[in-house]
Design an enzyme around this catalytic site. Structure first.
Site, PDB file in Angstrom:
ATOM      1  N   HIS A  17      44.658  29.850  21.680  1.00 53.50           N
ATOM      2  CA  HIS A  17      45.816  28.947  21.714  1.00 53.50           C
ATOM      3  C   HIS A  17      46.028  28.320  20.333  1.00 53.50           C
ATOM      4  O   HIS A  17      47.151  28.275  19.831  1.00 53.50           O
ATOM      5  CB  HIS A  17      45.607  27.803  22.721  1.00 53.50           C
ATOM      6  CG  HIS A  17      45.570  28.212  24.143  1.00 53.50           C
ATOM      7  ND1 HIS A  17      44.569  27.815  24.988  1.00 53.50           N
ATOM      8  CD2 HIS A  17      46.426  28.953  24.889  1.00 53.50           C
ATOM      9  CE1 HIS A  17      44.804  28.292  26.204  1.00 53.50           C
ATOM     10  NE2 HIS A  17      45.921  29.001  26.157  1.00 53.50           N
ATOM     11  N   LYS A  41      46.117  25.388  39.897  1.00 56.51           N
ATOM     12  CA  LYS A  41      44.819  25.476  39.228  1.00 56.51           C
ATOM     13  C   LYS A  41      44.022  24.204  39.453  1.00 56.51           C
ATOM     14  O   LYS A  41      44.580  23.125  39.620  1.00 56.51           O
ATOM     15  CB  LYS A  41      45.011  25.688  37.722  1.00 56.51           C
ATOM     16  CG  LYS A  41      45.663  27.009  37.360  1.00 56.51           C
ATOM     17  CD  LYS A  41      45.791  27.149  35.858  1.00 56.51           C
ATOM     18  CE  LYS A  41      46.421  28.472  35.472  1.00 56.51           C
ATOM     19  NZ  LYS A  41      46.546  28.612  34.009  1.00 56.51           N
ATOM     20  N   ARG A  90      48.022  38.686  25.104  1.00 51.14           N
ATOM     21  CA  ARG A  90      46.756  39.375  24.909  1.00 51.14           C
ATOM     22  C   ARG A  90      46.860  40.837  25.283  1.00 51.14           C
ATOM     23  O   ARG A  90      46.179  41.681  24.711  1.00 51.14           O
ATOM     24  CB  ARG A  90      45.664  38.724  25.765  1.00 51.14           C
ATOM     25  CG  ARG A  90      45.279  37.336  25.313  1.00 51.14           C
ATOM     26  CD  ARG A  90      44.438  36.673  26.358  1.00 51.14           C
ATOM     27  NE  ARG A  90      45.254  36.497  27.561  1.00 51.14           N
ATOM     28  CZ  ARG A  90      45.307  35.394  28.284  1.00 51.14           C
ATOM     29  NH1 ARG A  90      44.570  34.375  27.977  1.00 51.14           N
ATOM     30  NH2 ARG A  90      46.084  35.315  29.331  1.00 51.14           N
ATOM     31  N   SER A 128      41.370  30.903  29.456  1.00 51.20           N
ATOM     32  CA  SER A 128      40.881  29.605  29.945  1.00 51.20           C
ATOM     33  C   SER A 128      40.176  29.753  31.287  1.00 51.20           C
ATOM     34  O   SER A 128      39.171  29.087  31.544  1.00 51.20           O
ATOM     35  CB  SER A 128      42.035  28.609  30.075  1.00 51.20           C
ATOM     36  OG  SER A 128      42.559  28.292  28.816  1.00 51.20           O
TER      37      SER A 128
END
Length: 160
Positions: A17, A41, A90, A128
Site C-alpha cells: 500500500h 471484515k 497484484r 492484509s
C-alpha cells in the site's frame, strides 16, 4: 491540480500500500489516502487508529493527506475534487474485481477515472488478509508493514 484518491481499509496498511501511495504522490499534485470501513471484515484497528497510523506512515509525503471515506469511494472522490481513483493490482483476480468496481463507478460518476498501478515485485504477494492470518498464528509480520503499523502490531500481539 491533478488530484487522486487511494482508497482501502488499510487494516493493516502494508508496504505494498505504502509503495502505491509513494508512486501516486509522484504522479499527482495531491493524493488522498481514503481509509474505509469494510463491514464484512473483522478489523485489527478502529478507523481512528488506522487513520492515525496511516498518517504517521505517510508523514514524509507533503502532497498526501489521509481521510475517512464517507459513503461511496467515487462520490467521496468527487467531493474531494479528485479526478482519479488509484488502485493497486497484484494479479488478474485483483484486476477483475477492480474493473467491475470501475464500471460501476463510471455509471455513478462518469468524470472520475480509475488508474491502476501494478504491485512492485517485492510486494506482489502481500495481502492484509494474509497478514491477519499470520498474526493469529504468531508469525512475525513486521517486514511486510510500514514502521508505525509494525510497532503497534508488535506491542499488541507479540509483547508479553
Amino acid at each position: 491540480m491533478k488530484t487522486a484518491v487511494f482508497p482501502g481499509s488499510f487494516d493493516p496498511m502494508t508496504n505494498g500500500h505504502l509503495d502505491i501511495v509513494k508512486r501516486a504522490a509522484i504522479l499527482f499534485d495531491k493524493v488522498y489516502v481514503a481509509v474505509g470501513v469494510n463491514s464484512s471484515k473483522t478489523p485489527l484497528f478502529t478507523p481512528d487508529e488506522r487513520i492515525a497510523l496511516v498518517k504517521e506512515s505517510v508523514k514524509d509525503l507533503p502532497n498526501v493527506e489521509v481521510c475517512l471515506i464517507k459513503g461511496l469511494v467515487v462520490t467521496h472522490a468527487k467531493e474531494l475534487g479528485a479526478q482519479w481513483i488509484v488502485k493497486g493490482l497484484r494479479d488478474e483476480e485483483d484486476f477483475r474485481y477492480e474493473s467491475d468496481l470501475e464500471r460501476n463507478n463510471k455509471f455513478i460518476e462518469s468524470e472520475v477515472e480509475t488508474i491502476y498501478l501494478s504491485a512492485s515485485r517485492e510486494n506482489i504477494s502481500t495481502r492484509s488478509s494474509s497478514i491477519k492470518e499470520f498474526i493469529k498464528y504468531g508469525v512475525d509480520v513486521t517486514g511486510f508493514l510500514p514502521k508505525p503499523f509494525a510497532r503497534v502490531i508488535t506491542e499488541r500481539f507479540f509483547s508479553k
